[in-house]
Write an enzyme that holds these catalytic residues in place. Sequence first.
Site, PDB file in Angstrom:
ATOM      1  N   LYS A  48       1.017  -1.100  -0.029  1.00 16.07           N
ATOM      2  CA  LYS A  48      -0.250   0.211   0.100  1.00 16.07           C
ATOM      3  C   LYS A  48       0.926   1.771  -0.064  1.00 16.07           C
ATOM      4  CE  LYS A  48      -3.801  -0.696  -0.859  1.00 16.07           C
ATOM      5  NZ  LYS A  48      -3.097  -1.732  -1.935  1.00 16.07           N
ATOM      6  N   HIS A 108       7.112  -7.718  -2.073  1.00 10.49           N
ATOM      7  CA  HIS A 108       7.022  -6.876  -0.747  1.00 10.49           C
ATOM      8  C   HIS A 108       7.767  -7.775   0.214  1.00 10.49           C
ATOM      9  CE1 HIS A 108       3.311  -4.275  -2.582  1.00 10.49           C
ATOM     10  NE2 HIS A 108       3.206  -5.435  -2.442  1.00 10.49           N
ATOM     11  N   SER A 138      -5.191   2.644   3.588  1.00  7.47           N
ATOM     12  CA  SER A 138      -5.022   2.500   2.800  1.00  7.47           C
ATOM     13  C   SER A 138      -4.734   0.824   2.803  1.00  7.47           C
ATOM     14  CB  SER A 138      -3.854   2.699   2.424  1.00  7.47           C
ATOM     15  OG  SER A 138      -4.136   1.983   0.353  1.00  7.47           O
TER      16      SER A 138
HETATM   17  N1  LIG Z   1      -0.844   7.392  -9.583  1.00  7.00           N
HETATM   18  C1  LIG Z   1      -1.422   7.686  -8.150  1.00  7.00           C
HETATM   19  N2  LIG Z   1      -1.487   8.535  -7.789  1.00  7.00           N
HETATM   20  C2  LIG Z   1      -1.054   8.694  -6.866  1.00  7.00           C
HETATM   21  N3  LIG Z   1      -1.159   7.566  -5.941  1.00  7.00           N
HETATM   22  C3  LIG Z   1      -1.768   6.572  -6.364  1.00  7.00           C
HETATM   23  C4  LIG Z   1      -1.393   5.783  -7.886  1.00  7.00           C
HETATM   24  N4  LIG Z   1      -1.753   4.468  -8.607  1.00  7.00           N
HETATM   25  C5  LIG Z   1      -2.012   4.570  -6.825  1.00  7.00           C
HETATM   26  N5  LIG Z   1      -1.765   4.452  -4.895  1.00  7.00           N
HETATM   27  C6  LIG Z   1      -2.192   4.950  -4.650  1.00  7.00           C
HETATM   28  O1  LIG Z   1      -1.084   3.793  -3.981  1.00  7.00           O
HETATM   29  C7  LIG Z   1      -1.653   2.861  -2.852  1.00  7.00           C
HETATM   30  C8  LIG Z   1      -1.889   1.219  -3.106  1.00  7.00           C
HETATM   31  O2  LIG Z   1      -0.816   0.833  -3.112  1.00  7.00           O
HETATM   32  P1  LIG Z   1      -0.114  -0.232  -3.530  1.00  7.00           P
HETATM   33  O3  LIG Z   1      -0.329  -0.276  -5.609  1.00  7.00           O
HETATM   34  O4  LIG Z   1       0.479   0.066  -2.775  1.00  7.00           O
HETATM   35  O5  LIG Z   1      -0.465  -1.089  -3.565  1.00  7.00           O
HETATM   36  C9  LIG Z   1      -3.456   3.235  -3.039  1.00  7.00           C
HETATM   37  O6  LIG Z   1      -3.484   4.675  -1.938  1.00  7.00           O
HETATM   38  P2  LIG Z   1      -4.965   5.409  -0.845  1.00  7.00           P
HETATM   39  O7  LIG Z   1      -5.265   3.410  -0.555  1.00  7.00           O
HETATM   40  O8  LIG Z   1      -4.627   5.724  -0.145  1.00  7.00           O
HETATM   41  O9  LIG Z   1      -5.890   5.949  -2.548  1.00  7.00           O
HETATM   42  C10 LIG Z   1      -3.309   3.759  -4.303  1.00  7.00           C
HETATM   43  O10 LIG Z   1      -4.555   4.575  -3.966  1.00  7.00           O
HETATM   44  C1  LIG Z   2      -3.392 -13.560  -3.589  1.00  8.27           C
HETATM   45  C2  LIG Z   2      -3.958 -12.404  -3.557  1.00  8.27           C
HETATM   46  C3  LIG Z   2      -3.002 -11.028  -2.736  1.00  8.27           C
HETATM   47  C4  LIG Z   2      -2.977 -10.059  -2.301  1.00  8.27           C
HETATM   48  C5  LIG Z   2      -1.901  -9.711  -0.897  1.00  8.27           C
HETATM   49  C6  LIG Z   2      -1.793  -8.677  -2.543  1.00  8.27           C
HETATM   50  O1  LIG Z   2      -0.733  -8.172  -2.868  1.00  8.27           O
HETATM   51  S1  LIG Z   2      -0.195  -6.725  -3.039  1.00  8.27           S
HETATM   52  O2  LIG Z   2      -1.869  -6.075  -4.088  1.00  8.27           O
HETATM   53  O3  LIG Z   2       0.713  -6.820  -3.334  1.00  8.27           O
HETATM   54  O4  LIG Z   2      -0.314  -5.577  -1.881  1.00  8.27           O
HETATM   55  C7  LIG Z   2      -2.153  -8.641  -4.257  1.00  8.27           C
HETATM   56  C8  LIG Z   2      -2.844 -10.212  -4.608  1.00  8.27           C
END
Ligand SMILES: Nc1ncnc2c1ncn2[C@@H]1O[C@H](COP(=O)(O)O)[C@@H](OP(=O)(O)O)[C@H]1O
Ligand SMILES: CCc1ccc(OS(=O)(=O)O)cc1
Length: 295
Positions: A48, A108, A138
């Site tokens: 996240k 991760h 998030s």
């Molecule tokens: N282009 C972008 N600009 C800003 N935030 C972004 C983005 N693309 C993804 N995110 C944010 O990154 C987080 C997801 O992270 P990951 O890709 O590591 O799972 C989410 O945060 P939020 O849940 O705070 O909106 C998502 O909205």
């Molecule tokens: C198997 C489902 C799953 C679980 C966790 C994930 O993590 S992340 O989206 O990279 O943060 C993705 C898929």
Amino acid sequence: MEPSKFDYSENFGRINGILMYKLFLKYWNNVEKFEARPDDLVVVTYPKSGTTWVSEILDLIYKEGDVEKCRKDAIFNRVPFLECNNEINMNGVKQLEDMNSPRIVKTHLPADLLPASFWDNNCKIIYLMRNAKDVAVSYYYFFKIVTIHPDPGSFPEFVEKFMEGEVPYGSWYNHTQTWWEKRKNPRVLILFYEDLKMDIRKEVIKIAQFLGKKLSEDLLDTIIKHTSFQEMKNNPSTNYTLVPSEIMNQEIVPFLRKGDIGDWKNHFTVALNEKFDVHYEQQMKGSTLKLRTEI
Ligand SMILES: Nc1ncnc2c1ncn2[C@@H]1O[C@H](COP(=O)(O)O)[C@@H](OP(=O)(O)O)[C@H]1O
Ligand SMILES: CCc1ccc(OS(=O)(=O)O)cc1
């Protein structure tokens, strides 16, 4: 007795003491012995922290700004998730083995769990981090939408788990510090989500320099436009709508949810924030790592 909603034993096990999806653990041997290639680029984050965002930027740099080429496949196929395995349609190791070089590898993992061959092959690594409070928010919503997770309970209940490191990939405090210790390694680039939000142009140039590439102004403009929050939110190849709703239910909240710095202020009470801050200071004591929690 009613089972606790925090009884994670059904979904999670442990690797080196760190909470991890049981499905991933079943195939961990394949992750550990993964054969990196010298031209692999590894993108690492605590969950996240903006993984999808930086992955899309990297793939666009690799594809020289060919937006249509990027749109043709989902980000989780273009940048496979190394340790991911759900025994049905997700197998990061297999995807990567079948992929032509140069590969961008998403993981991760904390630094001490990264498969040895990435270090042995001197691969370039980008570690993106984001402030702990926004990550916790998030992650809370991610628990709600990705069905592999148990019920996270209320937000304060989830934050307790986050502070204890009792979430997949363990303690944010430990994770960030394992990578911060690598900051002087010239093959490791540390980035901050907050910096990307504040000055995306500067950060994309920094990334390109790390990769030994010079981007034209036009290419920079294309990358910045295509990877804006709104563009990525509306793009099926980046917004995870290609994942079946049985796995990710975005009717609850979209994967690209808010994309802000400081949304934690809408979720933490004053008391919870104070408690978090005290704990944060204890966990990060002696560390030179500083993250911004607001603009
Ligand atoms: N282009 C972008 N600009 C800003 N935030 C972004 C983005 N693309 C993804 N995110 C944010 O990154 C987080 C997801 O992270 P990951 O890709 O590591 O799972 C989410 O945060 P939020 O849940 O705070 O909106 C998502 O909205
Ligand atoms: C198997 C489902 C799953 C679980 C966790 C994930 O993590 S992340 O989206 O990279 O943060 C993705 C898929």
